[in-house]
Design an enzyme around this catalytic site. Structure first.
Site, PDB file in Angstrom:
ATOM      1  N   LEU A 210       0.822  -1.219   0.000  1.00  0.00           N
ATOM      2  CA  LEU A 210       0.000   0.000   0.000  1.00  0.00           C
ATOM      3  C   LEU A 210       0.850   1.261   0.000  1.00  0.00           C
ATOM      4  O   LEU A 210       0.495   2.266  -0.608  1.00  0.00           O
ATOM      5  CB  LEU A 210      -0.932   0.005   1.212  1.00  0.00           C
ATOM      6  N   CYS A 211       2.012   1.187   0.698  1.00  0.00           N
ATOM      7  CA  CYS A 211       2.813   2.414   0.772  1.00  0.00           C
ATOM      8  C   CYS A 211       3.426   2.745  -0.595  1.00  0.00           C
ATOM      9  O   CYS A 211       3.620   3.917  -0.921  1.00  0.00           O
ATOM     10  CB  CYS A 211       3.871   2.309   1.853  1.00  0.00           C
ATOM     11  N   THR A 212       3.695   1.725  -1.411  1.00  0.00           N
ATOM     12  CA  THR A 212       4.166   1.995  -2.778  1.00  0.00           C
ATOM     13  C   THR A 212       3.081   2.737  -3.556  1.00  0.00           C
ATOM     14  O   THR A 212       3.347   3.709  -4.260  1.00  0.00           O
ATOM     15  CB  THR A 212       4.493   0.670  -3.502  1.00  0.00           C
ATOM     16  N   GLU A 215       2.884   6.332  -2.131  1.00  0.00           N
ATOM     17  CA  GLU A 215       4.038   7.223  -2.164  1.00  0.00           C
ATOM     18  C   GLU A 215       4.837   7.192  -3.456  1.00  0.00           C
ATOM     19  O   GLU A 215       5.283   8.223  -3.931  1.00  0.00           O
ATOM     20  CB  GLU A 215       4.982   6.857  -1.000  1.00  0.00           C
TER      21      GLU A 215
END
Ligand SMILES: [Zn+2]
Lengths: 449, 183
Positions: A210-212, A215
């Protein structure tokens, strides 16, 4: 035309298979016009799915001498289906796939009767599925396959020697395609591995961190998943995303486009959005045709015994040249879905507590600290404390009562198996039979998960 | 098998509607495996599990975490778990229901935890996930940001991060965002 008993039918090639003896035939093959007629009259085939594979399957089965077909599918026709789901026309867009597919095949092939079911597979009673001689799957989801597999295996019964009883076997033929790749397999519950025995054959879905997505998106798929998984929730508090709702899909698509522009990423399209969100790889019409042909042929072979069947899993790969291979997978003898389970005979007076104690001494189980579940009801849970408390009062009740006085049925238990150093946690299927209850007949269903 | 189908079909025609069996709910393979996971849970004192739909629906449950150390000491955070019928082939869906100021959890409750997505494997279980969630409270990390601002503050000014966390947990504004009290 001469009036002979083996009058040639309109399907000359089918006659060659069904009217003549051979060396590579299946067990109990009896060629002749009676076989041809019985196929028409008594074989009842369910096709699950009326999409790319389903359209092919209905046509292939109808042209292979099957007259009693039914098809179940919950989807409506979309414009993007028309390139390969050849039974559908532009004016059919919005209509139920199952209904249109059934009508088109019946219009073209006289004598065949196809009953459409426009609903979810879970909407049908289990008995609906038991009516069919054989179930053919043209699906694109693991969940749906797993469900039909569990249903078909639930009709399976074993005799006291743990051999499957032939009359309770519900054969399945499963096809699947992804782009230029595909598979066709036969599942004879209790004989060949069921879907659950080999679920590891399906590669796990690719999931981006999810952070990929939040961000550092790098691909069009990242932008789409950002819109689908993160942006949707932000913009629609509480309303869940429905992949079958075109408005929802359109929203995700336009958000993904904005995201892609922001990061200078190319390649977000509406169809890619659908593909990523629904985890679909673009379907290729020829792959569907090839896999369907293999499935229809296996169906004919299982029903008529005109040839030995595939054993038991065919893979097809047309990415570079053509590669096809058959692998004989083996059953998981402890499979919770198709395995026989361990037979346990009990008096009707045995309490749940006593039953749990018995499992500890049972030579095939040696199962301590057992938690017990029956048909979705948790009869006793060793933990966590909140569930232990909720189920504790069952311990003093007779198991037979807790199982609604069903004379024989499947129960699943989890606990610690083995003694000494060899202890390990395990999940087991049990075939519980109560002694002395009326109504234990041959037709009682005791199989399945 | 046509002989068999013929016999069965004839029996069926004769016994039309003779069976009055009650409809049976299918228990998925995922439910069974989950039953095992749940009965074997071994949770630290800081984590609590509950089943809002009662003892027979294990597929939807909630976990409360009360960190006993670190920035989030004293807070109480609720997570919802949704389990697929093909579990463990597919990872559980986990959301944080408590609005939280955290670098790895966004304001909608999405959680960035590798084992929930790219690193999920069927050998993992519910216990592993709960421990993974607990770990997010003791070791929030700015390298996998879902809440961009919180991650930047944690990286550049841990003291400010600490006071922001305190303010959010006590109920109040951090920047433009209001957090409800969760202590
Ligand atoms: Zn199996």
């Amino acid at each position: 035309m001469a009036d002979t008993t083996a009058q040639p039918s309109r399907s000359r090639d089918l006659d060659k298979l069904l009217l003549r003896p051979g060396h590579l035939v299946g067990p109990n093959f009896e060629p002749g016009p009676e076989l041809r007629d019985d196929l028409k009259e008594y074989a009842k085939v369910l096709v699950v799915g009326a999409g790319g594979l389903g359209c092919e399957l209905l046509k292939d089965l109808a042209l292979s001498g099957f007259r009693n077909l039914e098809v179940i599918d919950m989807d409506r026709i979309e414009v993007s289906n028309l390139n390969r789901q050849f039974l559908f026309r532009f004016e059919d867009v919005g209509k139920p796939k199952a209904e249109v597919a059934a009508k088109r095949v019946m219009d073209r092939i006289s004598g065949v009767n196809i009953v459409p079911h426009f609903c979810r597979i879970e909407d049908k009673e289990l008995e609906f599925y038991n009516d069919f001689s054989i179930i053919v799957l043209g699906l694109d989801s693991i969940e749906a396959r797993s469900y039909i597999n569990a249903v078909a295996c639930s009709f399976l019964e074993y005799d006291s020697d743990d051999n499957p009883r032939e009359e309770t076997i519900k054969p399945m033929v499963d096809g699947g395609t992804e782009g230029f790749k595909g598979h066709a397999r036969i599942i004879m519950p209790g004989v060949t591995p069921c879907f659950e025995c080999t679920i590891w054959l399906f590669p796990p879905q690719v999931k981006f961190p999810l952070c990929t997505l939040a961000e550092t998106p790098r691909t069009a798929a990242h932008c789409i998943e950002y819109a689908h998984l993160i942006k949707w929730d932000e913009a629609h508090s509480g309303k869940s995303f429905d992949p079958d709702n075109p408005e929802h899909m359109q929203w995700v698509y336009s958000e993904a486009v904005k995201r892609a522009e922001l990061f200078g990423i190319l390649g977000v399209t509406y169809s890619l959005t659908q593909g990523v969100v629904k985890n679909i790889i673009p379907a290729i019409a020829s792959t569907n045709a090839i896999i369907s042909a293999a499935c229809a042929l296996e169906t004919l072979k299982i029903v008529s015994a005109c040839s030995k069947t595939l054993s038991n899993y065919l893979t097809y790969n047309g990415v570079e040249g053509l590669h096809t291979k058959v692998t004989e997978f083996v059953k998981d003898k402890d499979c919770l879905v198709c395995g026989p389970g361990i037979l346990i005979e009990l008096d009707t007076s045995v309490t749940l507590k006593k039953f749990i104690d018995l499992l500890e001494d049972h030579p095939k189980l040696l199962l301590s600290r057992a938690s017990v579940t029956h048909r979705g009801k948790n009869l006793y849970m060793q933990g966590p404390p909140v569930l232990e408390e909720m189920t504790r009062s069952n311990l003093d009740m007779p198991l037979c009562d807790l199982m609604d006085k069903i004379p024989k049925d499947i129960v699943h238990v989890t606990g610690i198996a083995g003694k000494g150093d060899k202890k390990q946690s395990c999940l087991r299927k049990l075939r519980v039979v109560f002694k002395g209850i009326d109504g234990v007949t041959d037709m009682d269903t005791a199989g399945g998960a | 098998m046509i002989k068999l189908f013929k016999v069965k079909e004839k029996q069926r025609e004769q016994a039309e509607n003779a069976n009055g069996k009650p409809p049976v709910k299918k228990q998925s393979a995922g439910e069974l495996r989950l039953h095992k996971d749940i009965s074997e849970l071994n949770l630290p004192k800081t984590c609590n599990i509950s089943f809002p739909n009662g003892k027979d629906d294990l597929m939807n449950f909630e976990v409360t975490i009360r960190p006993d150390e670190g920035y989030y000491l004293g807070g109480m955070f609720l997570f919802s778990f949704q389990i697929s019928p093909i579990y463990p082939h597919e990872a559980p869906k986990v959301k944080c229901k408590t609005k939280i100021y955290h670098p790895n959890i966004d304001l909608e409750g999405n959680v960035c935890l590798n084992i929930l997505r790219e690193d999920w494997k069927p050998v993992l279980n519910i216990n592993t996930i709960i421990y993974g969630l607990y770990h997010l409270f003791t070791e929030p990390n700015h390298e996998d940001p879902l809440n961009h601002d919180a991650a930047a503050v944690l990286r550049d000014n841990p003291k400010l991060f600490e006071s922001n966390v305190r303010r959010a947990m006590a109920g109040g504004y951090v920047g433009q965002t209001f957090f409800t009290r969760c202590i």
